[in-house]
Scaffold this motif. Structure first.
Motif, PDB file in Angstrom:
ATOM      1  N   THR A 111       6.164   3.696  -6.250  1.00  0.00           N
ATOM      2  CA  THR A 111       5.239   3.062  -7.080  1.00  0.00           C
ATOM      3  C   THR A 111       3.909   3.259  -6.151  1.00  0.00           C
ATOM      4  O   THR A 111       2.718   3.447  -6.838  1.00  0.00           O
ATOM      5  N   GLY A 112       3.939   2.919  -4.824  1.00  0.00           N
ATOM      6  CA  GLY A 112       2.676   3.390  -3.902  1.00  0.00           C
ATOM      7  C   GLY A 112       1.908   4.624  -4.339  1.00  0.00           C
ATOM      8  O   GLY A 112       0.512   4.525  -4.636  1.00  0.00           O
ATOM      9  N   LEU A 113       2.668   5.925  -4.555  1.00  0.00           N
ATOM     10  CA  LEU A 113       1.893   6.982  -4.756  1.00  0.00           C
ATOM     11  C   LEU A 113       1.636   6.883  -6.297  1.00  0.00           C
ATOM     12  O   LEU A 113       0.397   7.512  -6.698  1.00  0.00           O
ATOM     13  N   LEU A 136       0.546  -1.444   0.106  1.00  0.00           N
ATOM     14  CA  LEU A 136      -0.123   0.036  -0.084  1.00  0.00           C
ATOM     15  C   LEU A 136       0.956   1.292   0.168  1.00  0.00           C
ATOM     16  O   LEU A 136       0.415   2.251  -0.589  1.00  0.00           O
ATOM     17  N   VAL A 137       1.941   1.479   0.730  1.00  0.00           N
ATOM     18  CA  VAL A 137       2.671   2.220   0.956  1.00  0.00           C
ATOM     19  C   VAL A 137       3.631   2.803  -0.282  1.00  0.00           C
ATOM     20  O   VAL A 137       3.774   3.717  -0.837  1.00  0.00           O
ATOM     21  N   PHE A 138       4.312   1.464  -0.517  1.00  0.00           N
ATOM     22  CA  PHE A 138       5.498   1.579  -1.376  1.00  0.00           C
ATOM     23  C   PHE A 138       5.082   0.962  -2.909  1.00  0.00           C
ATOM     24  O   PHE A 138       6.067   0.943  -3.765  1.00  0.00           O
ATOM     25  N   GLY A 139       3.949   0.132  -3.073  1.00  0.00           N
ATOM     26  CA  GLY A 139       3.612  -0.178  -4.338  1.00  0.00           C
ATOM     27  C   GLY A 139       4.455  -1.425  -4.833  1.00  0.00           C
ATOM     28  O   GLY A 139       4.475  -1.868  -5.875  1.00  0.00           O
ATOM     29  N   TYR A 163      11.660 -14.877  -1.072  1.00  0.00           N
ATOM     30  CA  TYR A 163      10.542 -14.105  -1.370  1.00  0.00           C
ATOM     31  C   TYR A 163      11.585 -12.978  -2.238  1.00  0.00           C
ATOM     32  O   TYR A 163      12.630 -12.922  -1.997  1.00  0.00           O
ATOM     33  N   VAL A 164      10.690 -12.339  -3.281  1.00  0.00           N
ATOM     34  CA  VAL A 164      11.258 -11.191  -3.949  1.00  0.00           C
ATOM     35  C   VAL A 164      10.359 -10.179  -3.707  1.00  0.00           C
ATOM     36  O   VAL A 164       9.117 -10.441  -3.428  1.00  0.00           O
ATOM     37  N   LEU A 165      10.691  -8.907  -3.987  1.00  0.00           N
ATOM     38  CA  LEU A 165       9.698  -7.842  -4.138  1.00  0.00           C
ATOM     39  C   LEU A 165       9.571  -7.280  -5.471  1.00  0.00           C
ATOM     40  O   LEU A 165      10.620  -6.858  -6.279  1.00  0.00           O
ATOM     41  N   VAL A 166       8.461  -7.264  -6.037  1.00  0.00           N
ATOM     42  CA  VAL A 166       8.282  -6.644  -7.378  1.00  0.00           C
ATOM     43  C   VAL A 166       7.201  -5.391  -7.158  1.00  0.00           C
ATOM     44  O   VAL A 166       6.250  -5.701  -6.340  1.00  0.00           O
ATOM     45  N   ASP A 184       9.802   1.811 -10.413  1.00  0.00           N
ATOM     46  CA  ASP A 184       9.607   2.135  -8.805  1.00  0.00           C
ATOM     47  C   ASP A 184      10.156   3.515  -8.420  1.00  0.00           C
ATOM     48  O   ASP A 184       9.965   3.747  -7.287  1.00  0.00           O
ATOM     49  N   GLY A 185      10.339   4.349  -9.343  1.00  0.00           N
ATOM     50  CA  GLY A 185      10.775   5.777  -9.009  1.00  0.00           C
ATOM     51  C   GLY A 185      12.140   5.962  -8.423  1.00  0.00           C
ATOM     52  O   GLY A 185      12.298   7.076  -7.906  1.00  0.00           O
ATOM     53  N   MET A 186      12.910   4.876  -8.512  1.00  0.00           N
ATOM     54  CA  MET A 186      14.217   5.019  -7.834  1.00  0.00           C
ATOM     55  C   MET A 186      15.319   5.189  -8.661  1.00  0.00           C
ATOM     56  O   MET A 186      15.167   4.336  -9.847  1.00  0.00           O
TER      57      MET A 186
END
Length: 251
Positions: free
Chosen positions: A134-136, A95-98, A111-114, A122-124
């Motif tokens: 990405t959350g925003l 929710l916060v970081f997408g 686990y991985v984060l996507v 991702d804006g980075m």
């Protein structure tokens, strides 16, 4: 001074003092979970912040993680509550970081984060010290959809204000949001920012850009918003139930 990653993780674990746990005007389609005892709640919030910070660091280094590693972060004193902590951390990341926390190998619980919704941005910047934004972006795309594909700029900022995100004001997670919304994401092709045809004085609106249409769909977004409405923790900085309700009525 704490790093931006640590500040963001701590912000995610803070309870939202301004939110209400019940809908006074009618029944909610989703039941609120029972709150743990204050002492246990403080412990869980601290472990949640630790785990979120760990997951953000893993994403920053593009490394997978495992259940064993996360159990070490949580510590022996809270291992019985690990499923709850992991669930809340996963919701916060989404929710916060997408970011989705995806299990890639059930045999060793790795686990991985996507990015959520099939998005690829991702804006980075490469080598940048920061966190995914990405959350925003997902919130903005959701607001546009709930406004019939054309979101007036003033309505967008009103919704983001519920999250504590304001134009021209630096945000601990998202930085300066106006530049993201009106320049960066326009250049990336995720949104269109244009003058409302025939408006005088000039008013502006946001629409989905070609990259958003290519990477995700309106159906996927609506399903995501429903999950947010039913699964949102009170401590998250994503769309509040009140904001979602207002946008639905506006649409």
């Amino acid at each position: 001074c704490p790093s931006p990653t640590a500040q963001a993780a701590t912000a995610c674990s803070q309870p939202d003092q301004g939110s209400s746990s019940s809908d006074e005007e009618g029944s909610s389609p989703c039941e609120e979970p029972e709150e743990p005892q204050p002492g246990l709640q403080n412990l869980l919030q601290g472990k949640l912040a630790d785990l979120v910070e760990f997951l953000l660091l893993k994403y920053h280094t593009k490394e997978p993680t495992s259940q064993a590693e996360m159990l070490e972060i949580v510590g022996k004193d809270a291992q019985d509550a690990f499923p709850v902590i992991l669930g809340q951390a996963s919701e916060c990341m989404q929710l916060v970081f997408g970011m989705d926390v995806k299990e890639v190998d059930p045999s060793d619980h790795s686990y991985v984060l996507v990015p959520v919704l099939g998005l690829t941005y991702d804006g980075m910047l490469s080598g940048e010290e920061g966190v995914p934004k990405t959350g925003l972006l997902v919130v903005l795309l959701g607001v546009i959809l709930l406004h019939g594909d054309h979101a007036p700029e003033e309505e967008v900022w009103e919704t983001l204000g519920v999250m504590g995100v304001y134009a021209g004001q630096e945000h601990v997670i998202y930085g300066e949001p106006r530049e993201l919304l009106t320049k960066v994401w326009v250049q990336e092709g995720y949104v269109e920012y244009r003058q409302v045809p025939g408006s005088d004085p000039a008013r502006y609106e946001f629409l989905w850009g070609p990259r958003a249409h290519a990477e995700t769909s309106k159906l996927q977004m609506l399903e995501y918003l429903l999950r947010v409405r039913c699964g949102q923790p009170a401590s998250s900085l994503a769309l509040s139930e009140e904001a979602v309700r207002d946008e639905e009525e506006g649409a």
